[in-house]
Structure formats: C-alpha cells, structure tokens
Design a protein around this motif. Structure first.
Motif, short mmCIF file in Angstrom:
data_model
loop_
_atom_site.label_atom_id
_atom_site.label_comp_id
_atom_site.label_asym_id
_atom_site.label_seq_id
_atom_site.Cartn_x
_atom_site.Cartn_y
_atom_site.Cartn_z
N LYS A 235 0.83 -1.21 0.00
CA LYS A 235 0.00 0.00 0.00
C LYS A 235 0.86 1.26 0.00
O LYS A 235 0.61 2.21 -0.75
N VAL A 238 2.59 1.95 -3.31
CA VAL A 238 1.64 2.42 -4.32
C VAL A 238 1.30 3.89 -4.08
O VAL A 238 1.31 4.71 -5.00
N GLN A 376 -5.23 3.65 -1.73
CA GLN A 376 -4.47 2.80 -2.63
C GLN A 376 -5.11 2.76 -4.02
O GLN A 376 -4.42 2.84 -5.04
N ARG A 380 -3.44 3.95 -7.57
CA ARG A 380 -3.02 2.76 -8.32
C ARG A 380 -2.67 3.07 -9.77
O ARG A 380 -1.69 2.54 -10.31
N GLU A 384 0.85 2.19 -11.54
CA GLU A 384 0.95 1.24 -12.66
C GLU A 384 1.65 1.89 -13.85
O GLU A 384 2.46 1.25 -14.54
#
Length: 482
Positions: A235, A238, A376, A380, A384
């Motif tokens: 977490k 991220v 989170q 995200r 990513e």
C-alpha cells in the motif's frame, strides 16, 4: 569563515580540474573545515552526517599531498563494508585522476591473487576492509612503512561490526609518524577514547544539523501487526510511488522473502545482502546507482555511506537493531540537501525501541494512520503507469571527467616484460604528446591499460597502430568499459 570555492585552498590544477568535472562547486561544511586541516597534516576526529560530502573532504587533500614518484602506498583508508570500500575507491580515483593516482581496493570474498598483483605495481592510496587489509599486511603484499595518512571511515560501524581488534592490529603495523583521520556519524565515548589512544592531539570537529538526522528527512512510522507488514508495504509503495526506494530488513531471509513477493507483483526490484556473491552485490549496487530499477530490498550492507542520488523513500520494514543503524539507514535519502522521506513499520512489541530512537535522534517519528483501500485505489493508476515506464538512467558521477579521457588496451604485459617506462617513451614520441597527457598505467600479465588525457586519446590510438612498443608491433585498441 567558509570559503566559496575550492581554488581558495591552493590546490594543484590537476586536482581542481578533476573536482570541477565531477561537479564540485562550493565546498560543503565538512569539506571546508577538514580540507585545510589535512593540508596542514593535523589529526582530526570528525562527527559528520552521512551524505555531507566527507569522502571528498579527505580525498581531496590526501591526493594533493601525495608524492606521485613514490611507488609504495602513502595512504590507507579503512571502511566497514565492501560496498563502501568500492565506492570510496571510485571517488578517490576520480579526484586523483589527472594526478595519475593509483588506488587499489581490497576486500574479501573475492580472489586475493589479483589484489596481490595490483599491489606489486605503483600504488598511492589503498582502500579496503580491515580483514582483507590485515591479510595483505601479514602476507607481505601490502607494505606499510611509507604510509603517511590513515583514514578510518564510518568508525562507529567499523567497531560495532567487531573490527576493533583488526583495526588496532593494522594501526600497530603503520608508522607512528602519520596523520590519522577518523570519521563517524556518531561518536560515543568509547570511540573518543580509542581516538585518544591512537591520535596525536586531534582536532575535534562536530559537523551536523540541529539533530542527528538531517532536517530535510521527514520521519514517519506506522503501527502494524507483523503479519500485516507485507500488505502495508504494498500500500505504501503504491501511494508514495517513489522514483527510487530502499527497503531495509534485519535478516537475509526476510530480504529474500520480500524480494520474491515484490517480484510477483512486477516491481522493478533487486536485492542485496551478505549471503550473496560479492560480484553479484557489486553489480546490484552499480545498477541501482544507474537507476536501472526502482526498488532495492537490503540488509544493512547498504546502510553505510552508500552514495546514491535521489533516493526519495527509505522504508524500514523491520525496526533496526541499533539507534546508529537507524541514522544510517534513513541517511540514504535526503542527501545533498534534497528532501527525503523515511517510513518505519513498528509492531506493538517494538514501540519501546522506536521511543529510544526518538530520544537518540531528538526527533519524534510522526505516527500515521494505516492507509485505507480507497487511498491505494486512487493512487493505483499512477503507480501502474510508473511501473511500465523505463526508469530514467542516472549519469555516472565521473561521466564528464571521462569525456576527455580515453582508456586504451595494449596486448602485452608483464609476461612480455612490458614496463610503464616503455609505454611512456613510445607515447611521448608522438608529436604533440607529453607525459602530462598520460594518465594511470596498469600493467597486467598479458595486457596493459593506459589512460590518455586531455582529449588526445583518439590521436594516440591512431598513431600507435603503426608504431612499435618495446621493439615490436602491438595490437592497440580502445579498452572495453567496466
């Protein structure tokens, strides 16, 4: 009174040129206080934070004071870890590049025969870990009777790791008439006592921020059950989405475990710990410095003095076992005045240890609430995207310095009785080339490597295609990069 530029120290043109190409502009506080004292051959006991520029503070004056013509080592630098020894060797070599200073590095878990051969050549400064240095002294491959300067770097860690007896044995083998410099991020009473025993009226310098840890490092903590640490790690990484992150664990087993978990999640990561082969450890650190991956999971072999630019986040997955180790771990971020963030995962049983750390550093670790799933999820997408993006490679510290230096390879060495004087004579016979254009020469068994300075490498390489060296034609090529 602080100086504004390195030229105020009356350094030679060779040293000034190197440090300018290395990007040194204004001396840091530790450099400004240490350099003049070393130039005056004073013993110094220095308390200085990691990331303060201390390697240059002793490397610059020592390189300046050394006599190039002397073949035996004139300075010995002791470091607690192999990784730090390799880094210090690189920094010293770069600073002394145009003065042609030769700097072998000695450490264990690698072949000793190659090091012995290197020490048989002209050597100016030796960098090494205590065990391997003492090994060479006992073998007779490291001659110490010309050593004028001893540097004990990261002294608190040196002695915490159990090297005190070996360091004392080494000191006993050195000339009494020497300059001794001791550097440490922390100086407990027992280190001061050791300094009193082995140093001559040392000047004591206390160079630090208002607290033991740098003021520009935000220190936070999360209270978490041990079984939830891995979930929290994912977490936090991220949400914070760092460009470069060090994750510290207390054991090799935990490093291996966390590394495998992150690899499953496609994190661009590597690991480093004392159970790995030294060549693998060295390559991992080199790749991390270059920025080839974003996350490094490590034991404390990476906590001491490792100079890697722009580490934006340090995570203590495990609370470190000593207060001093905490200082050094988080000192990997917030270097050279940049902002950094250090996060420590604390189990309920470890709260007392963290309170002790706070007392030691003078700074409370800000307790934060555990991040929720919503945070989170929001972060995200950006995380990513960064995972899929190739990290921007960092320029090597010596890149600008190397631009006007060409390293050439000659296919002849000791087995054909090749000597540096043979190579210098041939190269200096080229019109427009003098001895000042020839850098470090390393003669090995069947090969010789020569650095050509001042942007004259291509000309020398071309001319040597048609010239004999020691009476015979030799194949001369560009040396492959390390």
């Amino acid at each position: 009174m602080r100086t504004n530029k390195f030229a105020d120290y009356k350094l030679s043109d060779d040293i000034l040129k190197a440090i300018d190409l290395l990007g040194f502009r204004i001396p840091t506080e530790v450099q400004d206080q240490v350099i003049p004292l070393v130039l005056e051959n004073k013993d110094i006991l220095v308390k200085s934070q990691t990331g303060s520029g201390k390697t240059a503070s002793f490397a610059i004056p020592i390189c300046e004071l050394l006599t190039w013509e002397e073949n035996l080592p004139q300075a010995l630098i002791l470091t607690p870890t192999r990784e730090l020894a390799i880094q210090v060797q690189e920094d010293v070599f770069n600073i002394g590049r145009f003065k042609r200073i030769k700097v072998p590095v000695l450490y264990g878990r690698t072949t000793i025969a190659k090091q012995v051969k290197e020490l048989k050549q002209k050597t100016h400064i030796v960098v090494g870990t205590p065990g391997r240095v003492m090994d060479h002294i006992m073998r007779g491959s490291l001659i110490t009777n010309k050593i004028k300067y001893l540097v004990i770097d990261e002294a608190d860690e040196m002695f915490n790791m159990g090297f005190l007896d070996e360091v004392e044995d080494i000191i006993d083998k050195l000339p009494e008439n020497r300059v001794t410099l001791l550097f440490s991020a922390t100086i407990p009473n027992w280190i001061a006592s050791i300094a009193k025993t082995y140093m001559k009226n040392p000047v004591r310098l206390n160079i630090e921020a208002r607290s033991i840890t740098a003021d520009n490092i935000m220190q936070e903590r999360y209270l978490v059950d041990g079984s939830d640490k891995l979930s929290l790690l994912k977490k936090v990484t991220v949400i914070e989405n760092p460009d470069s992150c060090l994750i510290f664990c207390n054991t090799q087993q935990k490093v291996d475990q966390i590394y495998q978990e992150l690899k499953k999640e496609k994190y661009p990561c590597e690991k480093i710990h004392g159970g790995m082969m030294q060549d693998d450890r060295t390559q991992v650190m080199l790749d991390f410095k270059k920025g080839q991956f974003r996350y490094l999971v490590a034991t404390d072999v990476a906590a001491r003095g490792i100079d890697i630019e722009n580490i934006s986040l340090v995570i203590n997955f495990d609370v470190p076992e000593t207060n001093e180790t905490y200082v050094h771990r988080i000192g990997r971020t917030g270097r050279q005045g940049k902002d950094g963030l250090a996060i420590t995962f604390v189990t309920p049983e470890e709260s007392g240890f963290v309170n002790e750390i706070a007392k030691f550093t003078g700074i409370e670790l800000l307790e934060k609430g555990l991040p929720g799933d919503d945070e989170q999820i929001k972060a995200r997408n950006a995380f990513e995207q960064k995972l899929q993006k190739q990290p921007e490679l960092k320029e090597d510290k010596g890149a600008k310095l190397n631009q006007e230096i060409l390293k050439i390879h000659i296919n002849a060495g000791k087995k054909t009785k090749m000597r540096p004087v043979d190579i210098v004579g041939t190269i200096c016979s080229i019109q427009g080339i003098t001895a000042e254009d020839i850098g470090v020469i390393s003669v090995r068994d069947i090969s010789t490597f020569v650095e050509i300075l001042n942007n004259k490498g291509e000309m020398v390489l071309k001319e040597l295609q048609d010239r004999n060296i020691k009476g015979r034609p030799r194949k001369v090529t560009k040396a492959e990069p390390r």
